[in-house]
Write a protein that holds these residues in place. Structure first.
Motif, PDB file in Angstrom:
ATOM      1  N   ASP A 528       1.023  -1.418  -0.009  1.00 55.42           N
ATOM      2  CA  ASP A 528      -0.006   0.270  -0.504  1.00 55.42           C
ATOM      3  C   ASP A 528       0.946   1.210   0.047  1.00 55.42           C
ATOM      4  O   ASP A 528       0.284   2.090  -0.835  1.00 55.42           O
ATOM      5  N   VAL A 529       2.014   0.908   0.901  1.00 52.16           N
ATOM      6  CA  VAL A 529       2.607   2.593   0.873  1.00 52.16           C
ATOM      7  C   VAL A 529       3.807   2.766  -0.513  1.00 52.16           C
ATOM      8  O   VAL A 529       3.476   3.598  -0.920  1.00 52.16           O
ATOM      9  N   GLU A 538      -4.474  11.004  -6.291  1.00 45.13           N
ATOM     10  CA  GLU A 538      -5.201  10.346  -5.809  1.00 45.13           C
ATOM     11  C   GLU A 538      -5.186   9.427  -5.443  1.00 45.13           C
ATOM     12  O   GLU A 538      -5.982   9.092  -4.434  1.00 45.13           O
ATOM     13  N   ASN A 539      -4.070   8.481  -6.155  1.00 45.16           N
ATOM     14  CA  ASN A 539      -4.261   6.895  -5.055  1.00 45.16           C
ATOM     15  C   ASN A 539      -3.787   7.528  -3.854  1.00 45.16           C
ATOM     16  O   ASN A 539      -4.213   6.975  -3.389  1.00 45.16           O
ATOM     17  N   THR A 543      -5.523   5.776  -0.826  1.00 43.47           N
ATOM     18  CA  THR A 543      -5.065   4.708   0.780  1.00 43.47           C
ATOM     19  C   THR A 543      -5.126   5.246   1.792  1.00 43.47           C
ATOM     20  O   THR A 543      -5.027   4.728   3.022  1.00 43.47           O
ATOM     21  N   ALA A 544      -3.821   6.659   1.970  1.00 37.19           N
ATOM     22  CA  ALA A 544      -3.954   7.221   3.655  1.00 37.19           C
ATOM     23  C   ALA A 544      -5.945   7.818   3.600  1.00 37.19           C
ATOM     24  O   ALA A 544      -5.194   7.286   5.301  1.00 37.19           O
ATOM     25  N   ARG A 545      -6.145   8.098   2.796  1.00 34.87           N
ATOM     26  CA  ARG A 545      -8.078   7.958   4.091  1.00 34.87           C
ATOM     27  C   ARG A 545      -8.530   6.110   4.699  1.00 34.87           C
ATOM     28  O   ARG A 545      -8.859   6.468   5.017  1.00 34.87           O
ATOM     29  N   ARG A 546      -8.266   5.420   3.505  1.00 30.55           N
ATOM     30  CA  ARG A 546      -8.446   3.792   3.435  1.00 30.55           C
ATOM     31  C   ARG A 546      -7.513   3.859   5.896  1.00 30.55           C
ATOM     32  O   ARG A 546      -8.407   2.809   5.843  1.00 30.55           O
TER      33      ARG A 546
END
Length: 604
Positions: A528-529, A538-539, A543-546
């Motif tokens: 993910d990182v 945008e990705n 990912t940060a929000r998830r």
């Protein structure tokens, strides 16, 4: 003190004097590295995670719960370690904190704990050279150990992870292999192997080789049945006890990367077969060989049939993660894929040790001491050959070279000292010591050659490579420091999106949480990182929000950041590095001169 009394002292009181030598060495390292101890300079990601594991346990987390909840919260991820190495570190903290407070207790414990297994190594190697060379040879072993450039860093203050303890068990293994008392030698090898496996599987090849050597020794000489039977019981029983006492909840399933039911079954079944062979103890050597081969075949075939998932990499990571991370870890590459200045320093001492052991074995042939040298020679040669698999075998290979190197010094130095020429007595003796100890490699080595940290990835562009490496090394030295990271504690605790290599250090020095660290059971978070920094803005935001991350922290020019810039020149991190701004990222000021950059991730 005359020569006779000195000789008797060296022979009789070697344990006491070895421990005194260890105490002086430990004191020297604590004093010389006091600044690093004071600022908790845990240079390796594993050392930081080890301290976090101890903190969690002392803070009330269960003995069998090794989940790190401040990494990839709220679920966290399971570490594949055990608590064996946690015990001395936690004990020192508990002992010291009533007198100096928690912070100072942790600081001192991290400085002292790595030096404890060094005492075992000194005693293990001392016992080995006393049996193989001369009862007075143990000071030579201590001197040679001190100049092992890859081994000694494993015992330095702040190196609190498991490496030193596993090397200590390896030193006991080689001492057990040459122990003239069969039962005691078998028990030492079996228990040392079991403890090492309970700590981690890094030394599994050495444990397997020790078992093979003992089995071959029994095939050659059936009077070795007692040694083999005691070893078998100690190995199987020791692994069973180690699993019961130290295996985490997460290691109760059929994983391949730790002492789980997979490897416990292998050790118990293997130990039972070896014990049965030794108990039967047929008189015919060929029958004994056939039994040993059959037992090995049963273990190998049974493993392949029952645990086929473990025939590949024990980490069991995805092909993508293996390609982007695990296959690129520098310490996991063979020695011939490393620069000469690194490979030369690592390989010279093991080669000298093998040559010395070969010479000593040849000279001792036909004697009782020759029977003790032969298994050590096999073990030392195996350790040296392990470098062709992974350079991380360097510390073990250098440590196990000590008996062979000591044998060369013990043989050649008296020859030079008996010379009528003062030049030969002085320069010849010095030359022998320098050559046999591998000390002539010193000018080739630089402090950065032997680091075993984090992702260990570095990209060097073809143009001006030296300058680029210097920039990367400077960032790697500044960003993980207490001075750089402690200002983050002025901000309320949050989940920080940062580099994989920086995650363990961040959670150690601040009250914040991170997304990922360089651990294979954390593989999904690592990807993910990587995808977030390499993909589109945008990705990254999605990912940060998830993951619930509300802060973004980067260290420009850290080796990991260089990889993102090179692999994805149009990716999010590359844009960020080129000072592109985003309306959903709000810069947060850090102290002047900070090597870090910090943003608040605005909610959508």
């Amino acid at each position: 003190m005359n020569d006779g009394s000195l000789t008797r002292t060296l022979e009789r009181d070697w344990v006491r004097w070895s421990l005194i030598a260890w105490g002086l060495i430990a004191l020297y390292y604590v004093i010389s590295r006091w600044t690093g101890i004071h600022f908790l300079q845990l240079g390796d990601t594993d050392d930081n995670m080890r301290l976090m594991q101890v903190r969690a346990w002392l803070g009330g987390q269960g003995w069998y719960d090794l989940r790190q909840y401040r990494m990839n919260p709220p679920l966290g991820f399971d570490m594949h370690w055990s608590r064996i190495v946690d015990l001395p570190l936690a004990g020192l903290i508990v002992l010291l904190r009533p007198f100096v407070g928690v912070r100072e207790a942790e600081m001192l414990a991290c400085g002292i704990a790595p030096l404890l297994p060094l005492s075992i190594v000194i005693l293990g190697l001392g016992a080995t050279v006393r049996r193989l060379i001369d009862p007075r040879a143990w000071p030579v072993a201590i001197g040679l150990l001190i100049v092992c450039p890859a081994t000694m860093p494993m015992f330095m203050p702040e190196r609190i992870d498991h490496h030193g303890w596993q090397l200590a068990m390896l030193s006991l293994t080689v001492a057990g292999l040459c122990d003239p008392r069969a039962a005691r030698g078998g028990a030492i090898v079996g228990l040392a192997s079991a403890v090492s496996l309970a700590i981690g599987l890094e030394m599994l090849p050495y444990a397997a080789m020790a078992g093979v050597i003992l089995a071959l020794r029994w095939v050659w000489d059936r009077t070795e049945a007692q040694r083999l039977s005691v070893y078998a019981l100690s190995l199987g029983g020791g692994c069973a006890i180690g699993y019961a006492l130290f295996a985490s909840y997460a290691n109760s399933v059929l994983r391949c990367d730790a002492l789980t039911p997979v490897w416990l079954s292998v050790m118990v079944v293997g130990g039972a077969l070896l014990f049965a062979m030794a108990w039967a103890n047929p008189a015919n050597r060929w029958v004994r060989l056939a039994l040993a081969l059959a037992a090995g075949g049963v273990v190998v075939v049974g493993f392949a049939l029952v645990f086929p998932q473990c025939l590949g990499r024990p980490e069991q990571v995805s092909p993508e993660l293996a390609k982007t991370w695990l296959n690129n870890v520098r310490e996991a590459k063979p020695i011939y894929e490393h620069p000469f200045r690194t490979a030369f320093v690592i390989a010279v001492l093991p080669m000298i040790g093998v040559l010395g052991a070969m010479l000593a074995t040849w000279r001792a042939r036909g004697t009782a001491r020759g029977g003790l040298w032969a298994p050590v020679l096999l073990f030392v040669a195996f350790a040296a050959l392990m470098l062709l698999w992974q350079i991380r075998a360097g510390p073990a290979a250098q440590m196990l070279s000590v008996p062979g190197s000591a044998a060369l010094i013990w043989l050649l130095v008296p020859m030079t000292l008996r010379s009528r020429s003062s030049v030969v007595r002085v320069l010849g003796t010095a030359g022998v010591v320098i050559l046999a100890s591998g000390s002539f490699t010193g000018p080739v080595m630089t402090p950065l050659d032997l680091r075993w940290t984090g992702l260990n990835l570095r990209y060097t562009p073809p143009d001006r490579p030296t300058k680029r490496v210097q920039v990367v090394d400077r960032a790697g030295a500044r960003c993980p420091t207490m001075t750089a990271l402690s200002p983050l504690d002025r901000i309320p605790a949050q989940i920080v999106f940062t580099f994989v290599d920086l995650g363990p250090r961040l959670i150690t020095l601040t009250h914040h949480s991170a997304i990922a660290g360089p651990y294979h059971r954390n593989g999904d978070a690592i990807l993910d990182v990587q995808h977030a920094f390499s993909g589109t803005p945008e990705n990254f935001r999605a990912t940060a929000r998830r993951h619930g991350a509300t802060l973004l922290l980067v260290c420009p020019n850290l080796s990991e950041s260089t990889i993102y810039r090179v692999r994805s020149p149009n990716g999010f991190y590359a844009q960020l590095a080129h000072r592109k701004t985003f309306d959903w990222l709000e810069p947060i000021d850090l102290p002047r001169g900070s090597p870090l950059r910090l943003w608040r991730i605005k909610p959508e």
